[in-house]
Motif scaffolding. Structure first.
Motif, PDB file in Angstrom:
ATOM      1  N   LYS A 133       0.825  -1.204   0.000  1.00 22.92           N
ATOM      2  CA  LYS A 133       0.000   0.000   0.000  1.00 22.92           C
ATOM      3  C   LYS A 133       0.862   1.258   0.000  1.00 22.92           C
ATOM      4  CE  LYS A 133      -4.098  -2.047   2.142  1.00 22.92           C
ATOM      5  NZ  LYS A 133      -5.002  -2.069   3.326  1.00 22.92           N
ATOM      6  N   ALA A 134       1.994   1.198   0.670  1.00 22.15           N
ATOM      7  CA  ALA A 134       2.903   2.343   0.665  1.00 22.15           C
ATOM      8  C   ALA A 134       3.360   2.655  -0.753  1.00 22.15           C
ATOM      9  CB  ALA A 134       4.099   2.061   1.564  1.00 22.15           C
ATOM     10  N   ILE A 135       3.692   1.628  -1.519  1.00 25.16           N
ATOM     11  CA  ILE A 135       4.135   1.822  -2.908  1.00 25.16           C
ATOM     12  C   ILE A 135       3.047   2.512  -3.725  1.00 25.16           C
ATOM     13  CG2 ILE A 135       4.659   0.587  -5.055  1.00 25.16           C
ATOM     14  CD1 ILE A 135       6.152  -1.484  -3.264  1.00 25.16           C
ATOM     15  N   LEU A 136       1.797   2.102  -3.543  1.00 29.87           N
ATOM     16  CA  LEU A 136       0.689   2.709  -4.288  1.00 29.87           C
ATOM     17  C   LEU A 136       0.548   4.189  -3.956  1.00 29.87           C
ATOM     18  CD1 LEU A 136      -2.049  -0.086  -3.986  1.00 29.87           C
ATOM     19  CD2 LEU A 136      -0.730   0.526  -6.021  1.00 29.87           C
ATOM     20  N   GLU A 137       0.657   4.545  -2.672  1.00 31.11           N
ATOM     21  CA  GLU A 137       0.481   5.937  -2.260  1.00 31.11           C
ATOM     22  C   GLU A 137       1.627   6.814  -2.758  1.00 31.11           C
ATOM     23  OE1 GLU A 137      -2.277   7.048  -1.030  1.00 31.11           O
ATOM     24  OE2 GLU A 137      -3.108   5.034  -0.851  1.00 31.11           O
ATOM     25  N   PHE A 138       2.872   6.331  -2.652  1.00 29.42           N
ATOM     26  CA  PHE A 138       4.002   7.141  -3.116  1.00 29.42           C
ATOM     27  C   PHE A 138       4.001   7.265  -4.640  1.00 29.42           C
ATOM     28  CE2 PHE A 138       5.808   5.772   1.067  1.00 29.42           C
ATOM     29  CZ  PHE A 138       5.798   7.038   1.632  1.00 29.42           C
ATOM     30  N   THR A 139       3.472   6.262  -5.312  1.00 25.21           N
ATOM     31  CA  THR A 139       3.334   6.372  -6.774  1.00 25.21           C
ATOM     32  C   THR A 139       2.362   7.483  -7.140  1.00 25.21           C
ATOM     33  OG1 THR A 139       3.832   4.012  -7.064  1.00 25.21           O
ATOM     34  CG2 THR A 139       2.684   5.130  -8.873  1.00 25.21           C
ATOM     35  N   LYS A 140       1.277   7.614  -6.363  1.00 23.50           N
ATOM     36  CA  LYS A 140       0.317   8.701  -6.600  1.00 23.50           C
ATOM     37  C   LYS A 140       0.976  10.066  -6.394  1.00 23.50           C
ATOM     38  CE  LYS A 140      -3.751   6.042  -5.106  1.00 23.50           C
ATOM     39  NZ  LYS A 140      -4.796   5.914  -4.056  1.00 23.50           N
ATOM     40  N   VAL A 141       1.842  10.165  -5.352  1.00 23.38           N
ATOM     41  CA  VAL A 141       2.550  11.428  -5.121  1.00 23.38           C
ATOM     42  C   VAL A 141       3.402  11.774  -6.334  1.00 23.38           C
ATOM     43  CG1 VAL A 141       4.252  12.624  -3.698  1.00 23.38           C
ATOM     44  CG2 VAL A 141       2.611  11.078  -2.630  1.00 23.38           C
ATOM     45  N   LEU A 142       4.107  10.783  -6.856  1.00 24.62           N
ATOM     46  CA  LEU A 142       5.035  11.023  -7.961  1.00 24.62           C
ATOM     47  C   LEU A 142       4.318  11.315  -9.269  1.00 24.62           C
ATOM     48  CD1 LEU A 142       7.637   8.307  -6.956  1.00 24.62           C
ATOM     49  CD2 LEU A 142       7.951  10.782  -6.879  1.00 24.62           C
ATOM     50  N   GLU A 143       3.082  10.874  -9.395  1.00 25.80           N
ATOM     51  CA  GLU A 143       2.291  11.249 -10.566  1.00 25.80           C
ATOM     52  C   GLU A 143       1.997  12.749 -10.552  1.00 25.80           C
ATOM     53  OE1 GLU A 143      -1.158   8.821 -10.341  1.00 25.80           O
ATOM     54  OE2 GLU A 143      -0.177   7.034 -11.176  1.00 25.80           O
ATOM     55  N   ILE A 144       1.852  13.306  -9.354  1.00 27.77           N
ATOM     56  CA  ILE A 144       1.582  14.734  -9.216  1.00 27.77           C
ATOM     57  C   ILE A 144       2.891  15.531  -9.236  1.00 27.77           C
ATOM     58  CG2 ILE A 144       0.605  16.507  -7.694  1.00 27.77           C
ATOM     59  CD1 ILE A 144      -1.234  14.310  -6.561  1.00 27.77           C
ATOM     60  N   ASP A 145       3.888  15.039  -8.494  1.00 26.37           N
ATOM     61  CA  ASP A 145       5.169  15.746  -8.356  1.00 26.37           C
ATOM     62  C   ASP A 145       6.314  14.783  -8.666  1.00 26.37           C
ATOM     63  OD1 ASP A 145       7.312  17.277  -7.689  1.00 26.37           O
ATOM     64  OD2 ASP A 145       6.889  17.397  -5.537  1.00 26.37           O
ATOM     65  N   PRO A 146       6.731  14.705  -9.936  1.00 26.47           N
ATOM     66  CA  PRO A 146       7.767  13.740 -10.340  1.00 26.47           C
ATOM     67  C   PRO A 146       9.135  13.998  -9.714  1.00 26.47           C
ATOM     68  CG  PRO A 146       6.561  14.608 -12.237  1.00 26.47           C
ATOM     69  CD  PRO A 146       6.199  15.458 -11.080  1.00 26.47           C
ATOM     70  N   ASN A 147       9.335  15.138  -9.045  1.00 23.74           N
ATOM     71  CA  ASN A 147      10.632  15.456  -8.446  1.00 23.74           C
ATOM     72  C   ASN A 147      10.614  15.343  -6.917  1.00 23.74           C
ATOM     73  OD1 ASN A 147      12.024  16.063 -10.885  1.00 23.74           O
ATOM     74  ND2 ASN A 147      10.933  18.024 -10.967  1.00 23.74           N
ATOM     75  N   ASN A 148       9.630  14.655  -6.384  1.00 27.14           N
ATOM     76  CA  ASN A 148       9.538  14.488  -4.933  1.00 27.14           C
ATOM     77  C   ASN A 148      10.507  13.390  -4.499  1.00 27.14           C
ATOM     78  OD1 ASN A 148       8.603  13.598  -2.269  1.00 27.14           O
ATOM     79  ND2 ASN A 148       6.859  14.956  -2.652  1.00 27.14           N
ATOM     80  N   ILE A 149      11.705  13.802  -4.102  1.00 25.33           N
ATOM     81  CA  ILE A 149      12.784  12.840  -3.850  1.00 25.33           C
ATOM     82  C   ILE A 149      12.492  11.938  -2.649  1.00 25.33           C
ATOM     83  CG2 ILE A 149      14.162  14.364  -2.362  1.00 25.33           C
ATOM     84  CD1 ILE A 149      16.638  13.305  -3.938  1.00 25.33           C
ATOM     85  N   GLU A 150      11.776  12.469  -1.648  1.00 28.08           N
ATOM     86  CA  GLU A 150      11.449  11.650  -0.479  1.00 28.08           C
ATOM     87  C   GLU A 150      10.556  10.480  -0.863  1.00 28.08           C
ATOM     88  OE1 GLU A 150      10.927  13.541   3.601  1.00 28.08           O
ATOM     89  OE2 GLU A 150      10.355  15.159   2.243  1.00 28.08           O
ATOM     90  N   SER A 151       9.637  10.707  -1.814  1.00 23.84           N
ATOM     91  CA  SER A 151       8.754   9.620  -2.255  1.00 23.84           C
ATOM     92  C   SER A 151       9.546   8.537  -2.978  1.00 23.84           C
ATOM     93  CB  SER A 151       7.646  10.170  -3.158  1.00 23.84           C
ATOM     94  OG  SER A 151       6.770  10.994  -2.435  1.00 23.84           O
TER      95      SER A 151
END
Length: 555
Positions: free
Chosen positions: A454-472
């Motif tokens: 589930k963590a992978i799914l949520e961080f993937t959603k973050v990266l769809e919005i902000d592809p440069n979010n290094i923490e994700s």
């Protein structure tokens, strides 16, 4: 019927009958005849008694704006519009310069009455529909009196108003007969109007599809799509328009756009009668180059979801079809049953749930619960009737996936793209950032609970919005390691190095990746590099790296 600008709505006000009385009596005497329309808006009464004052005041203000907008459009500018009863449900229109030259010819007045009735119905439909689940009740009558010096003018005025109110029920029957005739002609000639409203994914702000709204001819009481379907349902003829509606909804499907979904309504009766027409529909889809998997059938009546015979026939006729179900009763947690059906991909919450949702904590909690059940079963939640920035922000915070409403675009005859104003773009950026932060927090919670899928799914959603979010990338890369997915890890490592070559946490992920590959010495070097860069802030991660170094050194 002409469109009236919002500016015209703002300053138009409906005066009281008492305020306009002298002007009306002067008109009566000057013309020698008084012609008036009476308008009863019965839908206002339950709003006053069953809902809070804020809703009633908003409705009353909208009614007055709509009545004010009649001037210069459905009626002449010098006609007099006024209100009579304090609850705002009774209005009159006094027609200047009598339209009728012959005493026995009232056809023109009747046409004006029906034109005003249709206009008010269509303008007020969206306001009343969330509360009554049908259009507004607009009762209209008309009457005429000639001036006489032998009878008090006020007395004649009162008789005229009484006559207009008395004739309203008969005009209502006549209006129903006219709609029946119009509906019959519509069915015979397939004279329908189709408009498409975008469905917008709230995270990416991209159009994922369109909902088709099919209605009757413009400038009639059937021109509102919801009113059109309601009338068909009430007159037990919904199944007669279903085939026509579906057929005309896909007429422009070749312009839909790759990967876009088309949402169209389907009713119960047509499914039971469909055996002879489903193949025709398939043929029509092939002609328009539209695959069945690009269609979403909307089920408005939730009871059909528990109707096994209905579902069996539907899936037999349209194998693999995707369904959307509207859920207005969010207080009834029976919607959990809908989340268990794999064919249902979208759970829709209606305008009555969405309107001013940012002001209602109870509704927010129920939507949050619905979203939880939907996401756990791989479904998406779609919010209808979004009008304001505040509603968008609240729905984003609640995790709602898709939005639809005038905030984005009105239904149009073409598959429109979003026309984004500067204000919209600013709102959009705020909404995207808020959504990204919500996904990130949710992903980190799953990560700390060792629920890495589930963590992978949520961080993937973050990266769809902000592809440069290094923490994700760090959290997702570490989660990939825990799930033994080394190739996926390498991709996230490459992105971290591209964004910030000095980012310390990439070395922690690198150490995990090397262990997956059984590269012991490389893993130890990576953990050592992390410890030299991480400082004292990352206590948990430092403890982990030291533990791994110790265990690798003992092997």
């Amino acid at each position: 019927m002409h469109d009236t600008s919002n500016e015209a709505f703002e300053w138009q006000e409906v005066p009281s009958l008492e305020h306009k009385l002298n002007e009306i009596l002067t008109l009566f005497q000057a013309e020698g005849r008084l012609v008036l329309l009476s308008i009863d808006l019965l839908s206002l009464i339950p709003l006053q008694t069953e809902y809070d004052k804020g809703i009633y005041d908003t409705a009353l203000q909208s009614v007055k704006k709509c009545l004010g907008s009649l001037s210069g459009n459905e009626i002449r500018k010098d006609d007099i519009v006024c209100s009579n009863i304090s609850d705002g449900s009774k209005y009159y229109v006094f027609l200047s310069r009598a339209r009728v030259k012959r005493y026995s010819d009232v056809h023109d007045i009747e046409k004006i009455a029906f034109r005003v009735q249709d206009s008010l119905y269509n303008k007020l439909f969206e306001l009343f529909y969330p509360f009554s689940r049908r259009g507004p009740e607009v009762k209209i009558g008309y009457a005429s009196r000639f001036f006489s010096r032998q009878i008090d003018a006020r007395s004649l005025l009162q008789r005229c108003m009484d006559d207009a109110s008395a004739i309203a029920p008969f005009l209502d029957i006549k209006a129903m007969m006219i709609r029946e005739e119009l509906f019959a002609i519509l069915l015979k000639e397939e004279n329908v109007d189709v408009r498409y409203q975008p469905l917008v994914h709230l995270s990416s702000q991209k159009i994922i599809g369109y909902e088709a709204f099919v209605s009757g001819p413009r400038d009639t009481m059937l021109q509102n799509a919801y009113g059109f379907y309601n009338y068909a349902r009430e007159s037990a003829r919904e199944h007669e328009i279903d085939w026509i509606s579906r057929k005309h909804a896909v007429l422009k499907a070749d312009k839909l756009g790759s990967g876009k979904k088309l949402f169209i309504k389907i009713c119960r009766q047509t499914v039971f009668d469909e055996a002879k027409t489903s193949e025709q529909f398939y043929t029509f889809l092939r002609e328009k180059n539209l695959e069945l998997n690009n269609l979403v059938f909307e089920i408005k009546d939730r009871t059909l979801v528990q109707d096994e015979r209905f579902l069996s026939l539907l899936f037999h006729q349209f194998y693999g079809i995707t369904l959307a179900v509207e859920i207005n009763d969010i207080w009834n947690n029976d919607y959990v049953k809908e989340t268990e059906l794999p064919s249902i991909k979208y759970l829709k919450i209606g305008i009555d749930v969405v309107r001013d949702v940012h002001k209602d904590e109870n509704r927010q909690n129920q939507i949050r619960l619905l979203v939880k059940f939907a996401h756990e079963s791989g479904k998406e939640v779609l919010a209808l009737g979004i009008h304001t920035t505040e509603e968008v922000k609240q729905l984003v915070e609640l995790g709602v996936d898709i939005g639809q409403g005038y905030y984005f675009a009105k239904p149009e005859a073409v598959f429109q793209e979003l026309s984004l104003s500067r204000d919209y773009l600013e709102d959009k950026e705020l909404a995207r950032n808020l959504l990204a932060s919500i996904y990130f927090k949710r992903g980190r919670d799953y990560f700390q609970q060792n629920d890495f899928d589930k963590a992978i799914l949520e961080f993937t959603k973050v990266l769809e919005i902000d592809p440069n979010n290094i923490e994700s990338y760090y959290y997702r890369g570490f989660s990939y390691c825990e799930e033994s997915l080394p190739i996926a890890v390498e991709q996230d490592l490459a992105k971290m190095k591209e964004i910030d070559p000095e980012y310390p946490y990439q070395f922690l992920v690198e150490g995990k990746r090397c262990e997956l590959r059984n590269y012991k010495s490389e893993a130890m070097r990576a953990y050592t590099e992390f410890l030299s860069r991480a400082g004292y802030a990352a206590a948990r991660e430092r403890d982990y790296a030291e533990m791994r170094l110790k265990e690798l050194g003992e092997k």
